[in-house]
Enzyme design. Structure first.
Site, PDB file in Angstrom:
ATOM      1  N   SER A 404       0.835  -1.213   0.000  1.00 32.33           N
ATOM      2  CA  SER A 404       0.000   0.000   0.000  1.00 32.33           C
ATOM      3  C   SER A 404       0.861   1.251   0.000  1.00 32.33           C
ATOM      4  O   SER A 404       0.425   2.293  -0.457  1.00 32.33           O
ATOM      5  CB  SER A 404      -0.893   0.087   1.228  1.00 32.33           C
ATOM      6  N   HIS A 425      -2.584  -3.143  -6.037  1.00 33.93           N
ATOM      7  CA  HIS A 425      -2.994  -2.716  -4.707  1.00 33.93           C
ATOM      8  C   HIS A 425      -4.489  -2.956  -4.511  1.00 33.93           C
ATOM      9  O   HIS A 425      -5.328  -2.253  -5.068  1.00 33.93           O
ATOM     10  CB  HIS A 425      -2.650  -1.227  -4.509  1.00 33.93           C
ATOM     11  N   GLU A 437      -5.813  -0.728  -7.641  1.00 29.82           N
ATOM     12  CA  GLU A 437      -4.822   0.184  -8.225  1.00 29.82           C
ATOM     13  C   GLU A 437      -3.732  -0.673  -8.865  1.00 29.82           C
ATOM     14  O   GLU A 437      -3.187  -1.575  -8.215  1.00 29.82           O
ATOM     15  CB  GLU A 437      -4.212   1.084  -7.144  1.00 29.82           C
ATOM     16  N   ASN A 475      -4.389   6.229  -1.066  1.00 35.87           N
ATOM     17  CA  ASN A 475      -3.888   6.444   0.293  1.00 35.87           C
ATOM     18  C   ASN A 475      -3.153   7.770   0.431  1.00 35.87           C
ATOM     19  O   ASN A 475      -3.055   8.318   1.530  1.00 35.87           O
ATOM     20  CB  ASN A 475      -3.000   5.270   0.723  1.00 35.87           C
TER      21      ASN A 475
END
Ligand code: 3H9
Length: 685
Positions: A404, A425, A437, A475
Site C-alpha cells: 500500500s 494494490h 490500483e 492512500n
C-alpha cells in the site's frame, strides 16, 4: 447499415447492427420506425422477429445523446409504434436487454431469450427513470411488486428467472434466430395476448406503497432517482396508461438534466475508460490460468478468495505450517460468511475451498501464471519473498506486490526478469472492495501491465492505473483527509462534529469513525516508517492516542470510547483533554457543517490535482473511481474531481486560499489554479 430486414417466408426478421452494444441512436430509432411502416403494409408478413447482431440485444438509449436535444422519432413513440403494429413483433434477446432495450422488448407482443441473456431497467443507476414506458408497461406484465424491485434498484434478471416471472415468454435453447422464428410462426397461428398498454396493473395492498417507499428511501440514501422511479410505478398502478406515461416522461426529462444524473453518467463513462489506458491499445495480456498468493493474513486471504470467486485455482504460500493453517482458516471464514449472507451455497463454498492448496513450498509455483505477494508491509520481508519467487516461478509468470505504501521499484530491485513485476494494490476486504490500483514500475512491460488489467476484469474489479508515490492515488489522498480532520480538531471542532459533517456530505463514515473501525495502529506504523525516512507526517493527536494504545474498536477505544462488546462510538473525555492540550497554541473557531466539509474535501481536491499533475493518475475520472470504489465517496456526486468541477474550480481555489491564509490547508496547486481558468481539470501539458 444499422437495421436490415430479411424475410424467412412469412416471418420478417429485423436485425439491428449498431456496435458496440446496439444502443438506440437516432439512426436506429428512425430505421426501426421505417421498418414498422414497411412491414405493416406487407401482406406476406405474418409476424416480425426483432434481433440484434454482435454481443448483445439493445443495451439501452444511447447515453452519448443524453446531453443533446432529443430528435424524433422519440423512443416512447417508437415503442408505441411497435406495440400497435398490425403484426405481432417478437423480441429475440441475447446478451442484455437493458433500459430502452427492454422498453422496446416490452412494446413487442412477445419476448424470447437465450438462457444466458438478462433483462433490466438500470436507469436509476444513471440517475434517471425509464423514459419510454418501462415503469408503466412492466407492472402490467409482472405485477407492481416485481416491477418495483427492478425499476428502483436497476438490477437485471437472468432469462430463466425472467421466464418464471412472466417477463419473457420462452427460453430458446440453441439458435436464437431459428427459435424465435419458430416461436413467431406458432404465435401468429393463435389468438394474440393484449398489448401491454391495454392490460391493467394487478392490484396491491395500499400499504405496499408506504412500506416499499421506506425501504427504497433507506437503500437510496441521498440518490433521487429510486424514489422517483417508485412514484412512476405507483402512478402506473393508480392512473390510466396515458397519464402514467406522461408522468414517467416528465420525471425522466426532469432527472435527465439533474446534477446527480450528470454525475452518475460521468462515473459510467469513467468506469468504461479506466480498464483501457491508451498505452495498452492492442497489447495482449498473458494468459491467467492459475494464481498464487503469498501470505494468508486478512489481505492475502481476501485476495485468494477473490481469485477463487473468479474460478482460478489458488496456491496459498505461508512461511510455516501454523501460518498455512491460519491462512486457510481465514479463507474458510470468508466463504462461511458468504454462505451466511446468502451470496453462495454451502456446496459452492466447499468447491471454492477445495480449489486452494496451502503450502510452505515455493517449488509448487513453478507453473503458476500470476503470483500476488501480500505479506507484512516491510521492505526486507517483501524483498526476501521476491527473491524466492524470482527463482521459483517461470520467467513469464507475472509477479505482483500488494503493497500500500512501499515503493514497488525497491521491492522489485534485483529480481530476475523485472519486466514481469507490477504492483496490484487491493483494498480491504479484498474479495469485496471493487477498486484495484495497478502500479507499473519503470521496467514493467505493457504485456505485464495488460495482464494486471485482465486480472481485474476476471475479478470484476475496477482497475485504475496509478503511478509510484507514497500511497499511490488513494492512500495519498487519505493522508490529507486525516491530516485535515486533525487540523479541524486543533481549531475547535470535535470528532463527532467532523464525522457528522462528512456523513452529511455523503460518506458512509466520518474519518474518525473509520479509523476506529480499521485500527489506528496501521497508520501509526506507517508514520514511524515515514519518520525513519526523514519525513514529518502530521498526526499529533493520533500519535498520542496510539501511545495510550487507543487503537480503535479493537482495543475498546480510539477517537471514541466503546462500551464492552458495543460498536457505538461515545465521546471520549480522554480524547477531549488530549485535543485541548494539543490545541493550546491554535486559535479556536466555530465550525459549521459546510466549513468542515470544505476544510477536508478541498485540500483532498488540491492533493488530487497534484497527483494528476505528476501523472500519478492519468485522468481526473480515474481519481473519481479511486475515491468512489476505494473510500466510499458518494457515487451520486460523481467522485472528488467531478464534485470540485461542479462546485466550480474557481470557488475551490478561493476557498483554499482562505484556508491557507488561516494556516488550515496548503495553498492551491499550480495545476488547480490553471484548471480553474477553464473550469475543468487539465493535465500537465
Ligand atoms: C435508457 O435506456 C433510458 C431509456 O429508459 C429512455 C430513453 C428515452 N449508450 O460496458 P462495456 C458503450 S438509459 C452508449 O465495456 P460490456 C460503452 O461506453 C441506458 N454507449 O461492455 C463502451 O464504449 P467504448 C440504459 C454505451 O460488454 C462499450 O459500449 N442502459 C451504452 O462489459 C462497451 O461497454 C444502460 O445503462 C449506452 N447505453 O457490457 C446499459 N452502453 O468501447 C449500460 C454501453 O467506446 N451498459 N456503451 O468505451 C452496460 O451495462 C454494459 O455496457 C453492457 C455491456 C452490459 C451493455
Amino acid at each position: 447499415m444499422t437495421v436490415t430486414i430479411e424475410r424467412n417466408s412469412d416471418i420478417a426478421v429485423i436485425a439491428i447492427d449498431n456496435p458496440p452494444v446496439n444502443a438506440l441512436s437516432h439512426a436506429v430509432r428512425q430505421d426501426l420506425w421505417n421498418a414498422a411502416e414497411t412491414l405493416d403494409t406487407d401482406p406476406s408478413v405474418r409476424a416480425v422477429v426483432l434481433i440484434c447482431e454482435g454481443r448483445t440485444f439493445i443495451a439501452g438509449a444511447d447515453v452519448n445523446e443524453f446531453g443533446k436535444p432529443p430528435m424524433p422519432p422519440h423512443l416512447p413513440d417508437l415503442v408505441a409504434r411497435i406495440e400497435t403494429a398490425t403484426k405481432p413483433w417478437i423480441a429475440a434477446i441475447h446478451g442484455s436487454a437493458l433500459g430502452g432495450g427492454l422498453e422496446v422488448a416490452l412494446g413487442c407482443r412477445f419476448r424470447v431469450a437465450v438462457p444466458s441473456a438478462s433483462v433490466g431497467l438500470p436507469e436509476v443507476l444513471l440517475g434517471i427513470v425509464p423514459g419510454a414506458g418501462g415503469s408503466v408497461r412492466l407492472p402490467r406484465l409482472i405485477g407492481p411488486a416485481l416491477a418495483t424491485e427492478m425499476v428502483t434498484t436497476g438490477t437485471s434478471v437472468a432469462a430463466p428467472k425472467a421466464r418464471s416471472q412472466g417477463l419473457i415468454d420462452a427460453v430458446v435453447e440453441g439458435d436464437l434466430e431459428k427459435g424465435a422464428i419458430d416461436f413467431a410462426r406458432a404465435a401468429a397461428d393463435q389468438s394474440l395476448p393484449l398489448p401491454l398498454r391495454q392490460r391493467s396493473v394487478p392490484v396491491v395492498d395500499p400499504s405496499f406503497w408506504e412500506t416499499t417507499s421506506k425501504a427504497v428511501a433507506s437503500r437510496a440514501k441521498r440518490e433521487d432517482a429510486p424514489l422517483r422511479a417508485l412514484a412512476c410505478v405507483r402512478k402506473a398502478a393508480e392512473a390510466d396508461f396515458d397519464t402514467a406515461m406522461a408522468f414517467e416522461r416528465q420525471t425522466f426529462l426532469e432527472l435527465r438534466g439533474s446534477p446527480q444524473a450528470a454525475a452518475l453518467r460521468h462515473v459510467f463513462f469513467a468506469e468504461r475508460s479506466a480498464p483501457r489506458p491508451p498505452e495498452l491499445a492492442g497489447i495482449e495480456p498473458r494468459p491467467i490460468r492459475s494464481a498464487a498468493v503469498i501470505g494468508g493474513g486478512t489481505m492475502g486471504a481476501g485476495i485468494a478468495a477473490a481469485l477463487r470467486d473468479a474460478g482460478l485455482p489458488v496456491t496459498l504460500v505461508e512461511r510455516d505450517e501454523v501460518a498455512v493453517e491460519r491462512g486457510l482458516s481465514n479463507l474458510r471464514s470468508i466463504f462461511e460468511s458468504s454462505v451466511k449472507r446468502g451470496r453462495i451455497t454451502f456446496e459452492t463454498a466447499a468447491e471454492r475451498l477445495s480449489g486452494i492448496i496451502g503450502t510452505t513450498d515455493y517449488g509448487l509455483l513453478a507453473r503458476t501464471d500470476i503470483v500476488i505477494e501480500a505479506v507484512f508491509e516491510d521492505l526486507d520481508v517483501k524483498r526476501e519473498v521476491f527473491g524466492k519467487l524470482s527463482t521459483a516461478c517461470h520467467c513469464d509468470a507475472v509477479l505482483a506486490t500488494n503493497t500500500s505504501y512501499l515503493d514497488p521499484e525497491q521491492i522489485a530491485a534485483g529480481i530476475k526478469h523485472p519486466e514481469r513485476f507490477v504492483g496490484l494494490h487491493f483494498f480491504s476486504p479484498a474479495h469485496v472492495m471493487k477498486l484495484l490500483e495497478i502500479v507499473p514500475t519503470a521496467q514493467t512491460t505493457p504485456a505485464t501491465l495488460a495482464t494486471g488489467f485482465a486480472l481485474a476484469r476476471m475479478l470484476k474489479k475496477i482497475p485504475v492505473r496509478a503511478g509510484i508515490c507514497n500511497g499511490f492515488i488513494g492512500n495519498r489522498i487519505l493522508k490529507v483527509t486525516r491530516a485535515q480532520a486533525e487540523r479541524l480538531l486543533l481549531s475547535g471542532a470535535t470528532p463527532q462534529a467532523v464525522d457528522t459533517a462528512m456523513r452529511a456530505f455523503g460518506l458512509p463514515m466520518g474519518p474518525f469513525e473509520a479509523q476506529d473501525l480499521g485500527g489506528l495502529d496501521i497508520a501509526a506504523f506507517q508514520r514511524r516508517a515515514a519518520r525513519a525516512r526523514g519525513e514529518t507526517p502530521f498526526a499529533p493527536i493520533a500519535d498520542r492516542l496510539c501511545t495510550l494504545e487507543r487503537f480503535g474498536q479493537k482495543s475498546g477505544g480510539g477517537w471514541y470510547d466503546y462500551a464492552k462488546g458495543e460498536r457505538t462510538p461515545q465521546p471520549s473525555e480522554i480524547v477531549a483533554s488530549i485535543i485541548a492540550e494539543e490545541a493550546r497554541e491554535t486559535s479556536q473557531q466555530e465550525w459549521d457543517e459546510a466549513r468542515i466539509i470544505d476544510c477536508i474535501a478541498l485540500p483532498m481536491v488540491n492533493e488530487a490535482a497534484k497527483i494528476l499533475h505528476e501523472k500519478v493518475a492519468l485522468r481526473a475520472g480515474d481519481i473519481d473511481l479511486v475515491e468512489i470504489h476505494g473510500y466510499g465517496f458518494p457515487r451520486w456526486r460523481g467522485g472528488l474531481m467531478h464534485y470540485a468541477e461542479e462546485r466550480g474550480l474557481a470557488g475551490v481555489v478561493a476557498a483554499l486560499e482562505t484556508l491557507a491564509a488561516e494556516d488550515l490547508a496548503e495553498p492551491p496547486s499550480d495545476l488547480l489554479r490553471r484548471s480553474a481558468e477553464g473550469g475543468r481539470f487539465v493535465s500537465r501539458d
